[in-house]
Design an enzyme around this catalytic site. Structure first.
Site, PDB file in Angstrom:
ATOM      1  CE  LYS A 182      89.488 -62.284  -8.445  1.00 50.97           C
ATOM      2  NZ  LYS A 182      90.924 -62.320  -8.138  1.00 50.97           N
ATOM      3  N   GLY A 235      91.474 -60.525 -18.556  1.00 49.55           N
ATOM      4  CA  GLY A 235      92.280 -61.689 -18.198  1.00 49.55           C
ATOM      5  C   GLY A 235      92.345 -62.654 -19.361  1.00 49.55           C
ATOM      6  CB  THR A 239      89.513 -66.614 -16.819  1.00 49.78           C
ATOM      7  OG1 THR A 239      90.762 -67.255 -16.627  1.00 49.78           O
ATOM      8  CG2 THR A 239      88.882 -66.327 -15.479  1.00 49.78           C
ATOM      9  N   GLY A 240      87.649 -65.954 -19.283  1.00 46.79           N
ATOM     10  CA  GLY A 240      86.565 -65.166 -19.878  1.00 46.79           C
ATOM     11  C   GLY A 240      85.398 -66.037 -20.293  1.00 46.79           C
ATOM     12  CD  GLU A 257      88.828 -54.831 -23.195  1.00 44.32           C
ATOM     13  OE1 GLU A 257      89.766 -55.114 -23.970  1.00 44.32           O
ATOM     14  OE2 GLU A 257      87.869 -54.117 -23.525  1.00 44.32           O
ATOM     15  CB  CYS A 291      96.776 -58.057 -23.381  1.00 45.37           C
ATOM     16  SG  CYS A 291      96.599 -56.272 -23.231  1.00 45.37           S
ATOM     17  CD  GLU A 392      97.657 -63.923 -24.123  1.00 42.06           C
ATOM     18  OE1 GLU A 392      96.915 -64.628 -23.405  1.00 42.06           O
ATOM     19  OE2 GLU A 392      97.573 -62.687 -24.178  1.00 42.06           O
TER      20      GLU A 392
HETATM   21  P1  NAD Z   1      93.441 -64.922 -15.536  1.00 41.83           P
HETATM   22  O1  NAD Z   1      92.318 -65.112 -16.486  1.00 41.83           O
HETATM   23  O2  NAD Z   1      94.110 -66.117 -14.980  1.00 41.83           O
HETATM   24  O3  NAD Z   1      92.978 -64.068 -14.273  1.00 41.83           O
HETATM   25  C1  NAD Z   1      92.426 -62.776 -14.410  1.00 41.83           C
HETATM   26  C2  NAD Z   1      91.575 -62.470 -13.200  1.00 41.83           C
HETATM   27  O4  NAD Z   1      90.455 -63.356 -13.193  1.00 41.83           O
HETATM   28  C3  NAD Z   1      92.279 -62.673 -11.861  1.00 41.83           C
HETATM   29  O5  NAD Z   1      91.857 -61.675 -10.972  1.00 41.83           O
HETATM   30  C4  NAD Z   1      91.779 -64.034 -11.421  1.00 41.83           C
HETATM   31  O6  NAD Z   1      91.794 -64.229 -10.032  1.00 41.83           O
HETATM   32  C5  NAD Z   1      90.351 -63.971 -11.925  1.00 41.83           C
HETATM   33  N1  NAD Z   1      89.707 -65.257 -12.097  1.00 41.83           N
HETATM   34  C6  NAD Z   1      90.271 -66.469 -12.371  1.00 41.83           C
HETATM   35  N2  NAD Z   1      89.320 -67.412 -12.467  1.00 41.83           N
HETATM   36  C7  NAD Z   1      88.129 -66.803 -12.252  1.00 41.83           C
HETATM   37  C8  NAD Z   1      86.778 -67.244 -12.218  1.00 41.83           C
HETATM   38  N3  NAD Z   1      86.453 -68.508 -12.435  1.00 41.83           N
HETATM   39  N4  NAD Z   1      85.808 -66.332 -11.965  1.00 41.83           N
HETATM   40  C9  NAD Z   1      86.112 -65.034 -11.753  1.00 41.83           C
HETATM   41  N5  NAD Z   1      87.374 -64.562 -11.770  1.00 41.83           N
HETATM   42  C10 NAD Z   1      88.370 -65.438 -12.026  1.00 41.83           C
HETATM   43  O7  NAD Z   1      94.470 -63.956 -16.291  1.00 41.83           O
HETATM   44  P2  NAD Z   1      95.906 -63.495 -15.782  1.00 41.83           P
HETATM   45  O8  NAD Z   1      96.829 -64.657 -15.938  1.00 41.83           O
HETATM   46  O9  NAD Z   1      95.779 -62.803 -14.480  1.00 41.83           O
HETATM   47  O10 NAD Z   1      96.254 -62.360 -16.868  1.00 41.83           O
HETATM   48  C11 NAD Z   1      96.812 -62.623 -18.095  1.00 41.83           C
HETATM   49  C12 NAD Z   1      95.772 -62.567 -19.193  1.00 41.83           C
HETATM   50  O11 NAD Z   1      95.130 -61.306 -19.200  1.00 41.83           O
HETATM   51  C13 NAD Z   1      96.393 -62.718 -20.565  1.00 41.83           C
HETATM   52  O12 NAD Z   1      95.630 -63.601 -21.344  1.00 41.83           O
HETATM   53  C14 NAD Z   1      96.325 -61.301 -21.131  1.00 41.83           C
HETATM   54  O13 NAD Z   1      96.321 -61.237 -22.525  1.00 41.83           O
HETATM   55  C15 NAD Z   1      95.059 -60.804 -20.524  1.00 41.83           C
HETATM   56  N6  NAD Z   1      95.025 -59.335 -20.544  1.00 41.83           N
HETATM   57  C16 NAD Z   1      94.214 -58.712 -21.461  1.00 41.83           C
HETATM   58  C17 NAD Z   1      94.194 -57.319 -21.527  1.00 41.83           C
HETATM   59  C18 NAD Z   1      93.323 -56.593 -22.530  1.00 41.83           C
HETATM   60  O14 NAD Z   1      93.218 -55.370 -22.449  1.00 41.83           O
HETATM   61  N7  NAD Z   1      92.682 -57.269 -23.467  1.00 41.83           N
HETATM   62  C19 NAD Z   1      94.989 -56.566 -20.661  1.00 41.83           C
HETATM   63  C20 NAD Z   1      95.811 -57.245 -19.749  1.00 41.83           C
HETATM   64  C21 NAD Z   1      95.811 -58.634 -19.705  1.00 41.83           C
END
Ligand code: NAD
Length: 499
Positions: A182, A235, A239-240, A257, A291, A392
């Site tokens: 996804k 993400g 959300t994590g 991550e 990130c 962040e």
């Molecule tokens: P996000 O958490 O909003 O979304 C990430 C993904 O999770 C998307 O596909 C989203 O649709 C999905 N999602 C959202 N709610 C969900 C739920 N309840 N259940 C399952 N899936 C769900 O993050 P974003 O805004 O897309 O990305 C930015 C974030 O990602 C930043 O915090 C960044 O630091 C992090 N990031 C981390 C790394 C790493 O390697 N540590 C790499 C890239 C980005």
């Protein structure tokens, strides 16, 4: 070769080897953040589609024979996908730029790295990791073997859509897992394109399934179910947390991550020009939507004023523009909604008393008004009590703090709930070594910033996540460990009497 249109034309969901529209007929417009135009309308899955995708992956794993596929066959698929990606790199790089706003140069670098990660895991899959254990009893053969973890839910963010997803798909395929993929609903186009190529490579039906939708709509079907064995999520931290809570109900394995607030520490003996350049790139590449962006600058007080002056001058000169324009050095933020979040952080920084040195506004050029652009922004006079220093912002905002002793620098560098990445610049090798060991972050760069290699682990301490991607650990995430105890000379044990 497929054309750009063929790579991302509908229908956009791929379930059990078939391209299908959403059962509920939903669609979503995908917007180019450089000018606000709609570049595609994609099928938007709902819960029923997600359930069907998980069921297809479950069947492919349980009875479809994929986990038993000879490793040489899986390696051949990985290499075929890498070759197809290479062949289509011009189209896919353009799609990534249209979708995310990043410059075409960055998209090509991403594509190069995506190809390399498929090739890396093809090489790694060829090296066995089984282990024989000496029990002291020659009649016993004790083996520790690695087996595929099962059905995986792979969830990726919008900042590096294809790159982050490839860090998951390549090792999952190498391990013999099946999966539901996804991408972020904001940037699904290159993952759809990759799925077309996986299909073309002949990967069997049900092994890789793609759904595209918002996390709120399909998240629970992927993360709150006993039918998924492993969730790999990249993400935001909030959300994590929600995903980890869902997973806990089924004791599902999770790999997380998450975000970062990454310190970049500069000692006075560091070479000045290369340090300024590294800080600039570390903070403002991809408009800070990285990130591991080095958005927390920690400067020795002896060089701080001169450093901030040079840095501000360089930041103000960064050429902002559409990613497809070859003269652009950085593109827009990913969406209007995200720019509003970044603007709120700038307002917060000002209200917390940070001193705005440069930026803090949208660019004035008429040609940039339709896109979600924002100027590189630097706040001086920051301290650890400010939210702008601790949270962040995921935008082009750099905060500056000052230190006088090495112990202070280490304390500041570790004063974050996150722990993804950190940078140190010094000409003193012994001090450099002390710092890289003392900083509690998953990656520490010494006299460099931002680089990685597929063969070295990537991930975070603290709130930056659980587990590691890339390297051998990135494959182990997708494997279960099994101990096989084989008695070659069974005999009566005699623990209990036989009367
Ligand atoms: P996000 O958490 O909003 O979304 C990430 C993904 O999770 C998307 O596909 C989203 O649709 C999905 N999602 C959202 N709610 C969900 C739920 N309840 N259940 C399952 N899936 C769900 O993050 P974003 O805004 O897309 O990305 C930015 C974030 O990602 C930043 O915090 C960044 O630091 C992090 N990031 C981390 C790394 C790493 O390697 N540590 C790499 C890239 C980005």
């Amino acid at each position: 070769m497929l054309t750009e249109d063929e790579l991302c034309c509908g229908p956009h969901l791929y379930i059990d080897g078939k391209w299908v529209p959403a059962q509920g007929g939903g669609t979503r417009d995908i917007v180019n953040p450089a000018d606000g135009t709609v570049i595609a309308t994609v099928d938007e899955a709902d819960r029923a589609d997600a359930v069907a995708a998980v069921a297809a992956a479950r069947t492919a794993f349980d009875t479809g024979g994929w986990p038993q596929t000879p490793v040489a066959e899986r390696i051949a698929y990985l290499l075929a996908i890498a070759d197809l990606l290479d062949e289509h790199r011009d189209h896919i790089a353009r799609l990534e730029t249209l979708d995310t706003g990043k410059t075409l140069r960055e998209s090509y670098i991403d594509l190069h790295d995506v190809v390399e990660v498929f090739r890396y895991y093809a090489r790694l899959a060829a090296t066995g990791s089984d282990r024989l254990v000496d029990t002291g009893n020659p009649a016993i053969i004790s083996r520790v073997v690695r087996e595929p973890a099962g059905v995986c839910a792979l969830i990726a963010p919008w900042n590096y859509p294809l790159l982050q997803m490839s860090w998951k798909i390549a090792p999952a395929l190498a391990a013999g897992c099946t999966m539901v993929v996804k991408p972020s609903e904001v940037t699904p186009l290159t993952t759809i394109a990759l799925m077309r190529l996986i299909d073309r490579a002949g990967v069997p039906a049900g092994v890789v399934n793609l759904i595209q939708s918002s996390g709120a709509t399909v998240g629970p079907a992927l993360t709150d179910t006993p039918d998924v064995d492993l969730i790999s999520f990249t993400g935001g931290a909030a959300t994590g947390e929600a995903i980890a809570r869902n997973a806990a109900g089924h004791i599902t394995r999770v790999a997380l991550e998450l975000g970062g607030k990454n310190p970049h520490i500069i000692f006075p003996d560091a070479e000045f020009d290369s340090a300024v350049d590294a800080v600039l790139t570390g903070a403002f590449l991809h408009s800070g939507q990285v990130c591991s962006a080095g958005t927390r600058l920690i400067l020795h007080e002896d060089i701080a004023d001169a450093f901030v002056a040079e840095l501000s001058w360089r930041a103000a000169g960064i050429r902002i523009g559409p990613g497809l324009d070859e003269t652009s050095e950085t593109g827009p933020l990913v969406s209007e909604q995200h720019r509003a979040k970044v603007e709120a952080y700038v307002a917060l920084g000002i209200s917390e008393g940070a001193r705005l040195v440069t930026g803090g506004a949208r660019p004035e050029a008429a040609r940039l008004q339709a896109g979600s652009f924002y100027l590189p922004t630097i706040f001086d006079g920051c301290h650890r009590g400010m939210r702008i220093v601790q949270e962040e912002t995921f935008g082009p905002i750099l905060t500056v703090e000052r230190f006088s002793t090495e112990a202070q620098a280490i304390a500041l560098g570790n004063d974050t709930a996150y722990g993804l990445a950190a940078g140190v610049r010094t000409a003193d090798a012994a001090r450099g070594e002390r710092l890289v060991r003392a900083l509690r972050h998953g990656t520490v760069w010494l006299n460099d910033f931002g680089y990685y290699t597929p063969a070295a682990e990537w991930g975070g301490f603290g709130r930056s996540g659980i587990g590691r991607e890339l390297g051998p650990s990135g494959l182990a995430e997708y494997q279960e460990t099994k101990h096989i105890w084989h008695n070659t000379a069974p005999a009566v044990g005699g623990w209990f009497s036989d009367n």
